[in-house]
Design a protein around this motif. Structure first.
Motif, PDB file in Angstrom:
ATOM      1  N   TRP A   1       2.344   7.162 -19.743  1.00 54.58           N
ATOM      2  CA  TRP A   1       1.021   6.735 -19.308  1.00 54.58           C
ATOM      3  C   TRP A   1       0.469   5.746 -20.300  1.00 54.58           C
ATOM      4  O   TRP A   1      -0.250   4.834 -19.942  1.00 54.58           O
ATOM      5  CB  TRP A   1       0.111   7.950 -19.188  1.00 54.58           C
TER       6      TRP A   1
ATOM      7  N   HIS B   1       1.963   3.099 -15.415  1.00 58.56           N
ATOM      8  CA  HIS B   1       0.751   3.074 -14.590  1.00 58.56           C
ATOM      9  C   HIS B   1      -0.396   2.895 -15.566  1.00 58.56           C
ATOM     10  O   HIS B   1      -0.566   3.723 -16.457  1.00 58.56           O
ATOM     11  CB  HIS B   1       0.576   4.399 -13.838  1.00 58.56           C
ATOM     12  N   TYR B   2      -1.113   1.831 -15.410  1.00 60.13           N
ATOM     13  CA  TYR B   2      -2.187   1.604 -16.382  1.00 60.13           C
ATOM     14  C   TYR B   2      -3.544   1.807 -15.716  1.00 60.13           C
ATOM     15  O   TYR B   2      -4.019   0.969 -14.954  1.00 60.13           O
ATOM     16  CB  TYR B   2      -2.077   0.198 -16.993  1.00 60.13           C
ATOM     17  N   TRP B   3      -4.135   2.950 -16.005  1.00 63.46           N
ATOM     18  CA  TRP B   3      -5.375   3.332 -15.346  1.00 63.46           C
ATOM     19  C   TRP B   3      -6.565   3.408 -16.284  1.00 63.46           C
ATOM     20  O   TRP B   3      -7.644   3.871 -15.899  1.00 63.46           O
ATOM     21  CB  TRP B   3      -5.177   4.677 -14.629  1.00 63.46           C
TER      22      TRP B   3
ATOM     23  N   TRP C   1      -9.898   1.788 -15.080  1.00 67.79           N
ATOM     24  CA  TRP C   1     -10.674   2.487 -14.046  1.00 67.79           C
ATOM     25  C   TRP C   1     -10.980   3.922 -14.458  1.00 67.79           C
ATOM     26  O   TRP C   1     -12.129   4.265 -14.743  1.00 67.79           O
ATOM     27  CB  TRP C   1      -9.953   2.457 -12.687  1.00 67.79           C
ATOM     28  N   HIS C   2      -9.950   4.752 -14.554  1.00 65.83           N
ATOM     29  CA  HIS C   2     -10.218   6.185 -14.733  1.00 65.83           C
ATOM     30  C   HIS C   2     -10.808   6.515 -16.103  1.00 65.83           C
ATOM     31  O   HIS C   2     -11.558   7.464 -16.236  1.00 65.83           O
ATOM     32  CB  HIS C   2      -8.947   7.005 -14.492  1.00 65.83           C
TER      33      HIS C   2
ATOM     34  N   GLU D   1       1.518   0.360 -11.281  1.00 63.18           N
ATOM     35  CA  GLU D   1       0.192   0.688 -10.749  1.00 63.18           C
ATOM     36  C   GLU D   1      -0.875   0.289 -11.741  1.00 63.18           C
ATOM     37  O   GLU D   1      -0.773   0.602 -12.920  1.00 63.18           O
ATOM     38  CB  GLU D   1       0.021   2.207 -10.556  1.00 63.18           C
ATOM     39  N   PHE D   2      -1.887  -0.378 -11.269  1.00 63.82           N
ATOM     40  CA  PHE D   2      -3.139  -0.578 -11.998  1.00 63.82           C
ATOM     41  C   PHE D   2      -4.123  -1.004 -10.928  1.00 63.82           C
ATOM     42  O   PHE D   2      -3.764  -1.718 -10.001  1.00 63.82           O
ATOM     43  CB  PHE D   2      -3.006  -1.634 -13.105  1.00 63.82           C
TER      44      PHE D   2
ATOM     45  N   TYR E   1      -8.483  -1.381  -9.475  1.00 60.46           N
ATOM     46  CA  TYR E   1      -9.918  -1.401  -9.702  1.00 60.46           C
ATOM     47  C   TYR E   1     -10.596  -1.404  -8.337  1.00 60.46           C
ATOM     48  O   TYR E   1     -10.218  -2.164  -7.453  1.00 60.46           O
ATOM     49  CB  TYR E   1     -10.312  -2.654 -10.511  1.00 60.46           C
TER      50      TYR E   1
ATOM     51  N   SER F   1     -12.950   8.665  -5.039  1.00 59.64           N
ATOM     52  CA  SER F   1     -12.588   8.683  -6.449  1.00 59.64           C
ATOM     53  C   SER F   1     -13.789   9.257  -7.198  1.00 59.64           C
ATOM     54  O   SER F   1     -14.906   8.753  -7.046  1.00 59.64           O
ATOM     55  CB  SER F   1     -12.290   7.270  -6.931  1.00 59.64           C
TER      56      SER F   1
ATOM     57  N   TRP G   1      -2.503  -1.497  -7.546  1.00 58.69           N
ATOM     58  CA  TRP G   1      -2.864  -0.349  -6.729  1.00 58.69           C
ATOM     59  C   TRP G   1      -4.114  -0.733  -5.975  1.00 58.69           C
ATOM     60  O   TRP G   1      -5.123  -0.972  -6.624  1.00 58.69           O
ATOM     61  CB  TRP G   1      -3.118   0.906  -7.595  1.00 58.69           C
TER      62      TRP G   1
ATOM     63  N   TRP H   1      -9.427   1.010  -3.999  1.00 56.35           N
ATOM     64  CA  TRP H   1      -8.769   0.008  -4.848  1.00 56.35           C
ATOM     65  C   TRP H   1      -8.045  -1.054  -4.015  1.00 56.35           C
ATOM     66  O   TRP H   1      -7.404  -1.938  -4.560  1.00 56.35           O
ATOM     67  CB  TRP H   1      -7.735   0.698  -5.740  1.00 56.35           C
TER      68      TRP H   1
END
Ligand code: BMA
Length: 886
Positions: A527, A536-538, A541-542, A560-561, A563, A594, A650, A661
């Motif tokens: 991660w 997956h670079y979140w 957002w998260h 995955e990334f 917004y 979300s 994503w 997103w």
């Protein structure tokens, strides 16, 4: 000549069930889902409107029965096989009152020999579907220990215990409908000597002169016998539109006589094709001015003693596509640094990239979720529209995400044709999964059907075990307290069972255990590690980090990334009343799945922008914000080529109308991000970004030709006057090369230095009183060795938008044209940013819809509509947005 004799049972069926304890009977279209039948018969309301999802939850908790009659004539010496695909999920078939078969896996193909249940004349078939939610609860009771799963706002418990599309049970972008029905086919096959199990091919080798194709035909013989099989490859179709090896190609065929054993027989043949035309990715097609790959046709022919000659034809593409992942040491990495002019990384790591026609392909694209939450609405037209939109925006890769379905044939046929590389997950997502014998047996069944079904598609780039299930081990109390148990189960399922099975069924492709992961047999946390495999670079957002955080990592492949943004007013109108047009109204919050999604969007308005006025401007700004966030990431990550070789946004599409997103709204309408992606995913593109106080310009050349590039950097004040002298730079790039060619301190002058300092001191604080600021407007022109011209423009600001003294613009649009193609000329009195048009419900696609406009420099764009219209109708509908007026 015909294919296996099939009696289709598609059409009107009767549907029986219970509502509020009372029996109901209605008609249902099969293939189709029962929700659709209930909507059509007005038993339930439209589930996507308002809070209706809550009013229809009972449907997924209920059992449903379908029934119909059909005529059948028994022929001596034949067998009748009932075949079902995409039967969702727990079903039992009764023919003329007797149990004839049952199934419990949406992803498997079910075949039952029903010969003994049939009679001459009218027959009745009845299929009972038991609630998957109920069944999942029963299974949960039998498990020796809990198998936890991710829960969403509205969800169906234990969805991970049943082999059903996982997002049917709710997700952080979609409703929980727990649909059921038959979405594929239901046919009665009449066969005599045996039945075809699978028919596919692989490309063993391919050079300019010759390709060797291995054909595999699996035939289940009812009796031992001798049979001739003729395989043929025909190039007449592929020959149309040929740009290479014209008129010099050949067909190939082979006749093989086989002593068939009773049971499954694998018949193989090798065919050679001279001067093969290879499959191209969408980017390669574009370079050649082509829009589609044209297939060869592969045919098998054989005799059946009762039905005569049977034949099956399928598309054949000569694909050289492969996924490569190499563990690198510092030495090999230093070599790649030496060969590249981009900011490659010197640390050891593990690469991941696609290669086609001996070229490394930078994957540019997005993640695919099911085309609709209601399966009957997944029409071929929707697939076509969504995938063509992806390619129109220069996407060359799409990831079929593991919480959905192994997609329908039409999906892969379109990806083959359009040149979209498919990253194919197996259908497991965001959960732990059981390792019971029963569960393993179902997974085996589904793979034995799905892998042979899909493996001949040229577009398949790799097989991936699951979505985020390795990371998921850290999400649950149970798996955190007893990690050994769950990690062993994880390894059993994804390496022991799925990995082994896939390698056995398709040894030609890379099996990637999970997305994200650091590579086979590597159980490192991916991660937050950016040097190995996919990521997956979140965090933006998260974890609510700033957009700059995208520039803090140097990933190898970001699968995955994302917004979020709000969809257009057209879309919101489809689920909310005008009185709900407020982002904190109950309906608007209900459609946001979300956690805190709306507040993240709104919070970031105040971080980067001045606060927008009114509902429509908020929608607009949310889409600008999404486009800015994702472009920030892509500009930097593309600049890292070849260290980084993929960016998959994503997510591409939506299953229902709501904020998410996605870059395409539920209706398929392009959000501003999709328009922006068309620019930042171009084959020839110039990323422009500020990193560590420096302005960076990079040329990404994803073409097979070298380029001579001239770029101009205009430093402008917000009234349009010159802020600093224009810089002109020229640079050469080789084929498939990315070159860093400008690195400039943003503090060009003393005054700019001062801005920089005060910025650092004040960070993004609202008390910060900013000087005017300025912006860089860059234009790029590139000429290829064969004389092709490429252009692009890019804009960056000296400071966050809200701090700069941008001027109120008057943007005007002139519309001309007719029928379905219109030209729009846009002008502005002062520099205008993120200029965007909305046609108020009129469906169409702009050539660009997120522009920087300079005064005295009109911009021409086109708008292609679905329906014929007059310019006046468009003028009436037109709404213009820009940053200064929102
Ligand atoms: C990912 C996906 C999805 C999810 C998305 C947004 O990591 O795999 O499960 O919908 O994030 O949270």
């Amino acid at each position: 000549m015909k294919n296996t004799k099939r009696l289709s049972l598609h059409g009107e069926w009767k549907l029986f069930g219970k509502k509020d304890g009372k029996s109901i009977e209605l008609s249902a279209k099969i293939p189709g889902d029962f929700h659709s039948a209930l909507i059509e018969n007005k038993i339930i309301p439209e589930p996507f409107y308002g809070f209706n999802e809550q009013n229809v939850l009972w449907v997924g908790k209920s059992d449903w029965t379908i029934e119909r009659t059909f005529e059948y004539k028994i022929t001596d010496g034949t067998q009748a096989i009932l075949e079902l695909t995409e039967a969702d999920t727990f079903f039992t078939v009764f023919i003329n009152g007797k149990k004839a078969g049952s199934g419990k896996n949406q992803f498997a193909r079910h075949r039952f020999n029903v010969s003994s249940f049939l009679k001459d004349g009218t027959n009745t078939i009845k299929i009972l579907f038991e609630s998957a939610e109920k069944k999942a609860a029963e299974i949960a009771e039998t498990l020796p220990y809990p198998v936890p799963y991710m829960k969403y706002d509205v969800y169906s418990p234990n969805r991970n215990l049943v082999r059903k599309c996982q997002c049917h049970g709710g997700w952080d972008w979609g409703p929980c409908l727990m649909v059921s029905g038959i979405y594929g086919n239901i046919d009665l096959l009449t066969v005599s000597d045996g039945i075809e199990e699978s028919f596919n091919y692989s490309v063993l080798s391919c050079s300019k002169k010759e390709a060797i194709i291995k054909i595999e035909f699996e035939y289940n013989a009812f009796i031992a016998c001798k049979k001739d099989f003729t395989f043929k490859i025909d190039d007449s179709f592929a020959n149309e539109n040929l740009t290479e090896n014209k008129n010099s190609r050949q067909t190939a065929n082979a006749k093989i006589t086989v002593d068939l054993q009773k049971g499954t027989n694998k018949i193989t043949a090798e065919l050679k094709l001279k001067n093969p035309v290879t499959w191209k990715t969408s980017g390669e097609l574009k370079e050649l001015n082509l829009t589609k790959n044209k297939p060869y046709k592969l045919t098998v022919e054989y005799e059946d003693s009762k039905t005569g000659t049977l034949c099956h034809t399928k598309n054949l593409y000569i694909s050289t596509l492969k996924a490569v992942s190499i563990k690198e040491d510092a030495k090999s990495n230093a070599q790649s640094q030496a060969n590249s002019k981009s900011e490659a990384n010197l640390q050891p790591g593990r690469s991941l990239y696609f290669e086609n026609n001996n070229r490394r392909i930078f994957a540019k694209g997005s993640n695919w979720i099911p085309a609709d939450a209601i399966p009957s609405k997944m029409t071929e037209e929707r697939y076509k529209n969504l995938l063509e939109s992806a390619v129109n925006a220069n996407h060359n890769c799409i990831r079929v995400w593991g919480g959905g379905i192994y997609e329908k044939d039409i999906f892969y046929e379109l990806c083959d044709e359009l040149g979209l590389i498919v990253w194919q997950d197996c259908m497991f997502a965001c959960s732990t999964y059981p390792v019971t014998d029963d569960f393993f047996a179902e997974v085996t069944r589904e793979l034995e059907y799905q892998i042979p079904r899909l493996k001949s598609h040229a577009c398949i780039g790799l097989w991936c075990g699951n979505n985020e299930n390795f990371g998921a081990l850290g999400w649950f109390k149970e798996s955190n307290q007893n990690r050994d148990r769950y990690i062993i189960d994880y390894d059993r399922l994804y390496n022991g069972l799925i990995g082994t099975k896939i390698k056995q069924l398709d040894s030609s492709r890379l099996y990637w255990p999970s997305s994200p992961c650091s590579g086979p047999d590597d159980f490192a946390d991916n991660w937050h590690s950016d040097n190995m495999g996919d990521m997956h670079y979140w965090s933006v957002w998260h974890e609510r980090k700033s957009f700059d955080a995208y520039l803090s990592i140097r990933p190898r492949f970001v699968s995955e990334f994302g917004y979020e943004s709000f969809p257009s007013l057209d879309c919101i109108k489809s689920f909310a009343k005008e009185s709900d047009f407020n982002f904190t109204s109950p309906v608007m919050e209900y459609h946001q799945r979300s956690p805190s999604g709306n507040s993240i969007i709104i919070e970031n308005f105040s971080r980067y922008f001045r606060f927008p006025n009114g509902f429509e401007n908020m929608i607009y700004l949310s889409q600008v914000q999404q486009a800015v966030a994702i472009k920030t990431a892509v500009d930097w990550w593309r600049s890292l080529n070849p260290h980084c070789m993929g960016t998959l946004i994503w997510q591409l599409n939506d299953v229902w109308p709501g904020p998410s997103w996605s870059s395409l709204e539920y209706s398929g309408k392009w959000k501003l991000l999709h328009y922006e992606s068309r620019k930042f995913f171009e084959n020839v593109y110039m990323p422009l970004f500020v990193k560590d106080g420096k302005l960076n310009a990079v040329i990404c050349n994803d073409t097979a030709e070298s380029l001579e590039v001239t770029a101009e950097f205009h430093f402008l004040n917000f009234d349009g006057t010159e802020h600093a002298k224009t810089i002109t730079k020229t640079v050469k790039t080789g084929a498939d090369q990315t070159v860093q060619f400008l690195k400039l301190e943003m503090d060009l002058e003393q005054e700019l230095k001062a801005i920089d300092e005060s910025l650092k001191a004040n960070s993004c604080s609202n008390n910060f009183s900013s000087p005017d600021g300025f912006f860089v407007y860059a234009t790029m022109k590139a000429l290829s060795s064969s004389g092709k011209e490429y252009t692009c423009t890019n804009t960056v600001w000296s400071d966050v938008y809200k701090h700069c003294n941008y001027k109120k613009a008057t943007v005007q649009a002139e519309i001309s044209g007719k029928d379905r193609t219109f030209e729009i000329t846009l002008t502005s009195d002062v520099p205008a940013f993120f200029v965007s048009l909305d046609m108020n419900g009129i469906e169409g696609i702009f050539s660009d819809n997120i522009l920087t406009l300079l005064p005295n420099t009109p911009a021409k764009i086109t708008f292609k509509t679905k329906k014929e219209l007059s310019p006046d109708e468009l003028k009436k509908a037109l709404k213009i947005f820009d940053l200064s007026n929102c």
